[in-house]
Motif scaffolding. Structure first.
Motif, PDB file in Angstrom:
ATOM      1  N   ASP A 121      34.910  68.594  29.404  1.00  0.00           N
ATOM      2  CA  ASP A 121      35.682  69.462  28.508  1.00  0.00           C
ATOM      3  C   ASP A 121      37.069  69.618  29.124  1.00  0.00           C
ATOM      4  OD1 ASP A 121      36.867  71.397  26.962  1.00  0.00           O
ATOM      5  OD2 ASP A 121      35.126  72.738  26.924  1.00  0.00           O
ATOM      6  N   TYR A 122      38.077  69.064  28.456  1.00  0.00           N
ATOM      7  CA  TYR A 122      39.427  69.071  29.008  1.00  0.00           C
ATOM      8  C   TYR A 122      40.124  70.423  28.903  1.00  0.00           C
ATOM      9  CZ  TYR A 122      39.648  63.992  29.659  1.00  0.00           C
ATOM     10  OH  TYR A 122      39.439  62.706  30.091  1.00  0.00           O
ATOM     11  N   THR A 123      39.591  71.347  28.134  1.00  0.00           N
ATOM     12  CA  THR A 123      40.305  72.598  27.895  1.00  0.00           C
ATOM     13  C   THR A 123      39.496  73.814  28.342  1.00  0.00           C
ATOM     14  OG1 THR A 123      39.502  72.645  25.602  1.00  0.00           O
ATOM     15  CG2 THR A 123      41.663  71.645  26.002  1.00  0.00           C
ATOM     16  N   ASN A 124      38.701  73.643  29.376  1.00  0.00           N
ATOM     17  CA  ASN A 124      37.967  74.780  29.909  1.00  0.00           C
ATOM     18  C   ASN A 124      37.757  74.602  31.405  1.00  0.00           C
ATOM     19  OD1 ASN A 124      36.693  77.249  29.879  1.00  0.00           O
ATOM     20  ND2 ASN A 124      35.326  76.730  28.178  1.00  0.00           N
ATOM     21  N   VAL A 125      37.407  75.698  32.057  1.00  0.00           N
ATOM     22  CA  VAL A 125      37.145  75.723  33.489  1.00  0.00           C
ATOM     23  C   VAL A 125      35.645  75.654  33.715  1.00  0.00           C
ATOM     24  CG1 VAL A 125      37.332  77.132  35.586  1.00  0.00           C
ATOM     25  CG2 VAL A 125      39.239  77.049  33.952  1.00  0.00           C
ATOM     26  N   ASP A 126      35.219  74.814  34.652  1.00  0.00           N
ATOM     27  CA  ASP A 126      33.795  74.788  34.977  1.00  0.00           C
ATOM     28  C   ASP A 126      33.395  76.136  35.568  1.00  0.00           C
ATOM     29  OD1 ASP A 126      31.352  74.181  36.818  1.00  0.00           O
ATOM     30  OD2 ASP A 126      31.523  72.458  35.483  1.00  0.00           O
ATOM     31  N   PRO A 127      32.270  76.701  35.132  1.00  0.00           N
ATOM     32  CA  PRO A 127      31.842  78.009  35.650  1.00  0.00           C
ATOM     33  C   PRO A 127      31.767  78.046  37.175  1.00  0.00           C
ATOM     34  CG  PRO A 127      30.511  77.393  33.761  1.00  0.00           C
ATOM     35  CD  PRO A 127      31.365  76.202  34.082  1.00  0.00           C
ATOM     36  N   MET A 128      31.533  76.911  37.797  1.00  0.00           N
ATOM     37  CA  MET A 128      31.510  76.836  39.261  1.00  0.00           C
ATOM     38  C   MET A 128      32.823  77.338  39.864  1.00  0.00           C
ATOM     39  SD  MET A 128      31.151  73.308  41.401  1.00  0.00           S
ATOM     40  CE  MET A 128      29.551  72.977  40.663  1.00  0.00           C
ATOM     41  N   PHE A 129      33.937  77.089  39.145  1.00  0.00           N
ATOM     42  CA  PHE A 129      35.258  77.444  39.648  1.00  0.00           C
ATOM     43  C   PHE A 129      35.799  78.737  39.057  1.00  0.00           C
ATOM     44  CE2 PHE A 129      35.443  72.656  39.986  1.00  0.00           C
ATOM     45  CZ  PHE A 129      35.266  72.627  41.363  1.00  0.00           C
ATOM     46  N   GLY A 130      35.154  79.253  38.009  1.00  0.00           N
ATOM     47  CA  GLY A 130      35.614  80.493  37.416  1.00  0.00           C
ATOM     48  C   GLY A 130      35.801  80.383  35.922  1.00  0.00           C
ATOM     49  N   THR A 131      36.848  81.005  35.423  1.00  0.00           N
ATOM     50  CA  THR A 131      37.099  81.095  33.983  1.00  0.00           C
ATOM     51  C   THR A 131      38.559  80.781  33.692  1.00  0.00           C
ATOM     52  OG1 THR A 131      37.748  83.429  34.074  1.00  0.00           O
ATOM     53  CG2 THR A 131      35.375  82.950  33.833  1.00  0.00           C
ATOM     54  N   LEU A 132      38.875  80.676  32.401  1.00  0.00           N
ATOM     55  CA  LEU A 132      40.268  80.492  32.020  1.00  0.00           C
ATOM     56  C   LEU A 132      41.114  81.691  32.451  1.00  0.00           C
ATOM     57  CD1 LEU A 132      39.924  78.823  28.517  1.00  0.00           C
ATOM     58  CD2 LEU A 132      41.135  77.858  30.471  1.00  0.00           C
ATOM     59  N   ASN A 133      40.541  82.875  32.378  1.00  0.00           N
ATOM     60  CA  ASN A 133      41.283  84.043  32.858  1.00  0.00           C
ATOM     61  C   ASN A 133      41.577  83.946  34.347  1.00  0.00           C
ATOM     62  OD1 ASN A 133      41.541  85.329  30.404  1.00  0.00           O
ATOM     63  ND2 ASN A 133      39.640  86.486  30.616  1.00  0.00           N
ATOM     64  N   ASP A 134      40.632  83.388  35.113  1.00  0.00           N
ATOM     65  CA  ASP A 134      40.880  83.171  36.541  1.00  0.00           C
ATOM     66  C   ASP A 134      42.032  82.193  36.735  1.00  0.00           C
ATOM     67  OD1 ASP A 134      38.823  84.877  37.348  1.00  0.00           O
ATOM     68  OD2 ASP A 134      37.337  83.258  37.388  1.00  0.00           O
ATOM     69  N   PHE A 135      42.074  81.171  35.895  1.00  0.00           N
ATOM     70  CA  PHE A 135      43.169  80.212  36.006  1.00  0.00           C
ATOM     71  C   PHE A 135      44.501  80.881  35.681  1.00  0.00           C
ATOM     72  CE2 PHE A 135      46.109  77.120  34.186  1.00  0.00           C
ATOM     73  CZ  PHE A 135      46.202  76.223  35.246  1.00  0.00           C
ATOM     74  N   ASP A 136      44.518  81.679  34.601  1.00  0.00           N
ATOM     75  CA  ASP A 136      45.755  82.378  34.251  1.00  0.00           C
ATOM     76  C   ASP A 136      46.209  83.296  35.391  1.00  0.00           C
ATOM     77  OD1 ASP A 136      45.758  81.158  31.765  1.00  0.00           O
ATOM     78  OD2 ASP A 136      44.719  82.815  30.787  1.00  0.00           O
ATOM     79  N   HIS A 137      45.256  83.960  36.014  1.00  0.00           N
ATOM     80  CA  HIS A 137      45.573  84.832  37.148  1.00  0.00           C
ATOM     81  C   HIS A 137      46.172  84.019  38.302  1.00  0.00           C
ATOM     82  CE1 HIS A 137      45.132  87.851  40.298  1.00  0.00           C
ATOM     83  NE2 HIS A 137      44.407  87.006  40.998  1.00  0.00           N
ATOM     84  N   LEU A 138      45.595  82.865  38.577  1.00  0.00           N
ATOM     85  CA  LEU A 138      46.108  82.008  39.647  1.00  0.00           C
ATOM     86  C   LEU A 138      47.536  81.573  39.351  1.00  0.00           C
ATOM     87  CD1 LEU A 138      46.036  80.117  42.085  1.00  0.00           C
ATOM     88  CD2 LEU A 138      44.651  78.529  40.747  1.00  0.00           C
ATOM     89  N   VAL A 139      47.803  81.152  38.118  1.00  0.00           N
ATOM     90  CA  VAL A 139      49.149  80.705  37.762  1.00  0.00           C
ATOM     91  C   VAL A 139      50.147  81.853  37.919  1.00  0.00           C
ATOM     92  CG1 VAL A 139      50.608  79.868  35.879  1.00  0.00           C
ATOM     93  CG2 VAL A 139      48.353  78.864  36.240  1.00  0.00           C
ATOM     94  N   ALA A 140      49.774  83.036  37.421  1.00  0.00           N
ATOM     95  CA  ALA A 140      50.683  84.177  37.529  1.00  0.00           C
ATOM     96  C   ALA A 140      50.953  84.539  38.987  1.00  0.00           C
ATOM     97  CB  ALA A 140      50.097  85.376  36.781  1.00  0.00           C
ATOM     98  N   GLU A 141      49.900  84.522  39.818  1.00  0.00           N
ATOM     99  CA  GLU A 141      50.072  84.841  41.236  1.00  0.00           C
ATOM    100  C   GLU A 141      50.937  83.795  41.936  1.00  0.00           C
ATOM    101  OE1 GLU A 141      48.728  87.574  43.241  1.00  0.00           O
ATOM    102  OE2 GLU A 141      48.828  88.306  41.165  1.00  0.00           O
ATOM    103  N   ALA A 142      50.707  82.529  41.635  1.00  0.00           N
ATOM    104  CA  ALA A 142      51.513  81.475  42.241  1.00  0.00           C
ATOM    105  C   ALA A 142      52.974  81.631  41.857  1.00  0.00           C
ATOM    106  CB  ALA A 142      50.983  80.102  41.825  1.00  0.00           C
ATOM    107  N   HIS A 143      53.222  81.859  40.577  1.00  0.00           N
ATOM    108  CA  HIS A 143      54.601  82.046  40.134  1.00  0.00           C
ATOM    109  C   HIS A 143      55.231  83.254  40.803  1.00  0.00           C
ATOM    110  CE1 HIS A 143      53.986  79.557  36.185  1.00  0.00           C
ATOM    111  NE2 HIS A 143      54.059  78.804  37.270  1.00  0.00           N
ATOM    112  N   GLY A 144      54.432  84.284  41.036  1.00  0.00           N
ATOM    113  CA  GLY A 144      54.948  85.457  41.733  1.00  0.00           C
ATOM    114  C   GLY A 144      55.399  85.147  43.143  1.00  0.00           C
ATOM    115  N   HIS A 145      54.801  84.133  43.751  1.00  0.00           N
ATOM    116  CA  HIS A 145      55.190  83.685  45.085  1.00  0.00           C
ATOM    117  C   HIS A 145      56.282  82.613  45.031  1.00  0.00           C
ATOM    118  CE1 HIS A 145      52.261  85.699  47.735  1.00  0.00           C
ATOM    119  NE2 HIS A 145      51.388  85.569  46.754  1.00  0.00           N
ATOM    120  N   GLY A 146      56.741  82.267  43.829  1.00  0.00           N
ATOM    121  CA  GLY A 146      57.745  81.218  43.695  1.00  0.00           C
ATOM    122  C   GLY A 146      57.180  79.825  43.824  1.00  0.00           C
TER     123      GLY A 146
END
Length: 555
Positions: free
Chosen positions: A82-107
């Motif tokens: 599934d190209y548009t979802n996160v494997d439950p092993m790694f978390g959720t789409l919300n987890d991905f969004d959180h990661l992107v926001a946190e990374a951007h916060g660090h520049g």
């Protein structure tokens, strides 16, 4: 909820600089092995987010996250279902969004690994395609009838061993797989396939990603005429893509990859990226014979890939001044306006701390010199997790192996698990701070003393050496974006200049285990500091200790 989250991630992107990728330092994260927050012994997206302060401390520009999409994990995420979802092993789409926001916060920008040359055989597209020869997705994969004697349609081979064709009793046809039999190749000659893959790419762009690493980019198209590959003379065989025990190296892969049709698709992919601000892509070119020429073709003209990731420095061939000079000169000749992304280690090859470092007397000094060299080459740079700690290749028993590649060719080839063992965060903690559970691969005991907390506050540690080097590179744009001219310094020392704007930086690397004295270059030389090396100017020469370097401003 998802839309608001992804919009937030997009809004918080680092400042728009469409040229940010040129000379960028990209840190590769293999999510299974970075940080586990769930206790299942497998790293996850939340774990990457928690460790962003460490990544930010390295001074990198972006992270490349290896696949985290839904997958049966037969090839650990490189078999997408599934190209548009996160494997439950790694978390959720919300987890991905959180990661992107946190990374951007660090520049830090976020690049994700797109695996679109093939899918898992569990992908709904393939399940439908194999049902019969008349369904709507019957032509979405590479299907072919057998030869009259029932054998495969061509002589094409799989990188994982054996034929690249697998018989399917449902359709009474063979399907093509460049990798595992559970990884059928998509048919890029079908416009609907291209549209579906571009739609999946748009999905992640709209979620706020800053770019992509494109897996096996030269494997997308196959020869429609299904012509056999010619044999490759023994003297031309190269094991940089597949181990020498694999007959894959016996063919000249003219027809199962490297097809000219790739260029038109890459232009479509670039046009999609250009709809969004400051997006960049690096394509992985897996080819032992034509790698640099393909990189040149795929990065020319500013309408395809921004940069390509070649294998020249991921091979076992030891580094020497002559080899580095030859690779860089060949690339600059083939692609004078192209851009490469260089790496010494990644998740597919033996870590260079062992691949090359096992053969030198002082591994620590040697690795420090290599770090300085990598961060001074013309091109962008990929650092693989743990490289900043000096991690060596782990020696695992057959019982501990998880990689199907290693299991297939053991003991002649031990697979890729040795470079994928978990990060070591805390020297004395259980599982070295990677997990509260049982790690999916063992934690090598010899890695513990190299843990982040063991190096963090040690001024001369490998970790802090990398930090000094990335900061030094950032202070001198010539090292990131400048032109490169090689100078003659004998057989043991590699020297060159990097020039950008009004700055020219002179770089010299002693790649031998004895001190070297080299002539002063023409011009006024002003030694630079802050890089952690101890080469120095003497009255008539530059003296460089064993496995050390010298940097100066040349004017």
């Amino acid at each position: 909820m998802r839309l608001a989250s992804s919009e937030s991630a997009s809004r918080s992107r680092p400042a728009i600089d469409p040229d940010w990728w040129r000379g960028a330092v990209i840190y590769q994260v293999y999510p299974r092995s970075y940080q586990d927050t769930s206790g299942d012994g497998i790293g996850d997206l939340r774990g990457i987010a928690e460790r962003l302060p460490h990544i930010a401390s390295l001074g990198v520009d972006a992270i490349w996250i290896s696949p985290f999409f839904t997958s049966p994990m037969r090839d650990f995420g490189y078999d997408v279902s599934d190209y548009t979802n996160v494997d439950p092993m790694f978390g959720t789409l919300n987890d991905f969004d959180h990661l992107v926001a946190e990374a951007h916060g660090h520049g830090i920008r976020v690049m994700i690994d797109l695996v679109i040359s093939h899918t898992s055989d569990q992908h709904p597209w393939f399940i439908e395609s194999r049902r019969d020869r008349t369904n709507p997705r019957a032509d979405w994969y590479v299907w072919a009838d057998p030869k009259p004697d029932g054998t495969p349609p061509t002589n094409w081979l799989s990188i994982f061993g054996g034929s690249a064709w697998q018989w399917d009793p449902s359709r009474q046809q063979y399907f093509m797989h460049n990798f595992l039999t559970s990884q059928p190749d998509l048919n890029f000659h079908n416009p609907e396939v291209q549209e579906a893959l571009l739609a999946a790419t748009r999905f992640w762009l709209e979620r706020g990603v800053d770019g992509f690493r494109l897996d096996t980019i030269n494997f997308y198209f196959h020869d429609k005429e299904l012509r056999d590959n010619p044999a490759l003379p023994p003297e031309q065989r190269n094991a940089s893509i597949a181990p020498s025990v694999n007959p894959y190296n016996h063919q000249n892969h003219l027809y199962d990859k490297n097809r000219p049709e790739n260029l038109a698709f890459l232009k479509r992919f670039r046009a999609l990226m250009d709809e969004f601000p400051a997006i960049a892509a690096v394509g992985e070119v897996g080819d032992a014979q034509y790698g640099l020429q393909i990189v040149a073709d795929y990065t020319s003209g500013n309408d395809k890939m921004h940069m390509c990731y070649a294998f020249e420095f991921l091979a076992a061939d030891p580094l020497s001044p002559a080899r580095v000079r030859a690779v860089m000169t060949d690339f600059m000749t083939a692609a004078p306006e192209g851009w490469a992304c260089w790496a010494f280690s990644n998740h597919d090859v033996v870590r260079h701390a062992s691949r090359w470092g096992d053969h030198v007397g002082d591994r620590d000094r040697y690795l420090r010199m290599l770090a300085g060299l990598l961060l001074s080459l013309r091109g962008s740079v990929c650092l693989y997790q743990g490289e900043e700690l000096g991690l060596t290749e782990a020696e695992l028993s057959f019982e501990d192996l998880r990689d199907p590649y290693g299991i297939q060719f053991w003991p002649d080839f031990k697979g890729r698990d040795g470079c994928r063992t978990p990060m070591v965060w805390s020297e004395h903690a259980a599982s070295a701070g990677f997990t509260d559970g049982h790690p999916w691969l063992p934690i090598p005991s010899e890695h513990r003393h190299l843990a982040v907390d063991a190096q963090e506050h040690v001024q001369g540690s490998m970790l802090n050496h990398y930090r000094h080097l990335t900061a030094f590179r950032a202070q001198h744009p010539a090292l990131a974006k400048g032109d490169m001219v090689f100078l003659d310094s004998g057989d043991a020392v590699l020297s060159f200049t990097r020039s950008f704007g009004n700055e020219t930086v002179y770089c010299a690397f002693n790649m031998s285990e004895v001190e070297q004295a080299i002539p002063l270059p023409e011009g006024v030389l002003t030694a630079l500091h802050g890089h952690g090396f101890s080469g120095m100017i003497r009255p008539d020469t530059i003296a460089i200790p064993p496995y050390d370097a010298f940097f100066a401003r040349l004017g």
